[in-house]
Scaffold this motif. Structure first.
Motif, PDB file in Angstrom:
ATOM      1  N   GLN A 112       0.806  -1.221   0.000  1.00 55.52           N
ATOM      2  CA  GLN A 112       0.000   0.000   0.000  1.00 55.52           C
ATOM      3  C   GLN A 112       0.837   1.267   0.000  1.00 55.52           C
ATOM      4  N   GLU A 115       6.409   3.825  -2.341  1.00 52.96           N
ATOM      5  CA  GLU A 115       6.244   5.016  -3.165  1.00 52.96           C
ATOM      6  C   GLU A 115       6.426   4.767  -4.661  1.00 52.96           C
ATOM      7  N   ARG A 118       3.595   2.754  -6.148  1.00 53.90           N
ATOM      8  CA  ARG A 118       2.402   3.621  -6.183  1.00 53.90           C
ATOM      9  C   ARG A 118       2.479   4.613  -7.345  1.00 53.90           C
ATOM     10  N   ARG A 121       1.903   2.723 -10.612  1.00 55.33           N
ATOM     11  CA  ARG A 121       0.479   2.359 -10.736  1.00 55.33           C
ATOM     12  C   ARG A 121      -0.365   3.550 -11.141  1.00 55.33           C
ATOM     13  N   ALA A 122      -0.060   4.703 -10.587  1.00 49.97           N
ATOM     14  CA  ALA A 122      -0.844   5.904 -10.866  1.00 49.97           C
ATOM     15  C   ALA A 122      -0.514   6.504 -12.225  1.00 49.97           C
TER      16      ALA A 122
END
Length: 129
Positions: A112, A115, A118, A121-122
């Motif tokens: 989760q 960094e 993330r 993924r974004a």
């Protein structure tokens, strides 16, 4: 399709391969080892794997998990007509006396908060200046 695999290890799960590159590491006195080729695809996967390894050590202290070793393998493919990533998959090995439940909580937490995964993924714009 080539998978562009990378392996990062620390503690008891560091690589003993003579070709592994060694780096100092904030959370382990022996540092980390990196097994990879030097291509853009490998470096992208290395960023994800290295971030996961770092965050495992960072987050482990907060949840009371002692880590004796960590190994993260990341790989993925690219569409060779566009050189677009088809995604990154990573696998984690932990050397720890923590319970299965505590290990699972740690892995979920890191998945989760890490960094680099993330950001990937974004999606992030990359611009030349």
């Amino acid at each position: 399709m080539e998978q562009f695999a990378v392996v990062v290890g620390a503690g008891s799960l560091r690589s003993d391969d003579e070709h592994a590159v060694r780096f100092p590491h904030r959370w382990t006195p022996e540092g980390v080892t990196v097994e990879t080729d030097f291509t853009g695809a490998h470096l992208l996967h290395l960023a994800a794997a290295g971030c996961v390894l770092n965050d495992l050590y960072r987050e482990a202290t907060g949840v009371g998990v002692q880590l004796d070793g960590v190994r993260v393998t990341a790989s993925g493919a690219f569409d060779t007509t566009t050189w677009t990533s088809t995604g990154i998959t990573y696998r984690v090995e932990l050397d720890s006396t923590a319970s299965t439940e505590d290990r699972a909580r740690l892995l979920d937490r890191v998945d989760q908060v890490a960094e680099i995964p993330r950001a990937i993924r974004a999606g992030a714009p990359v611009r030349r200046r």
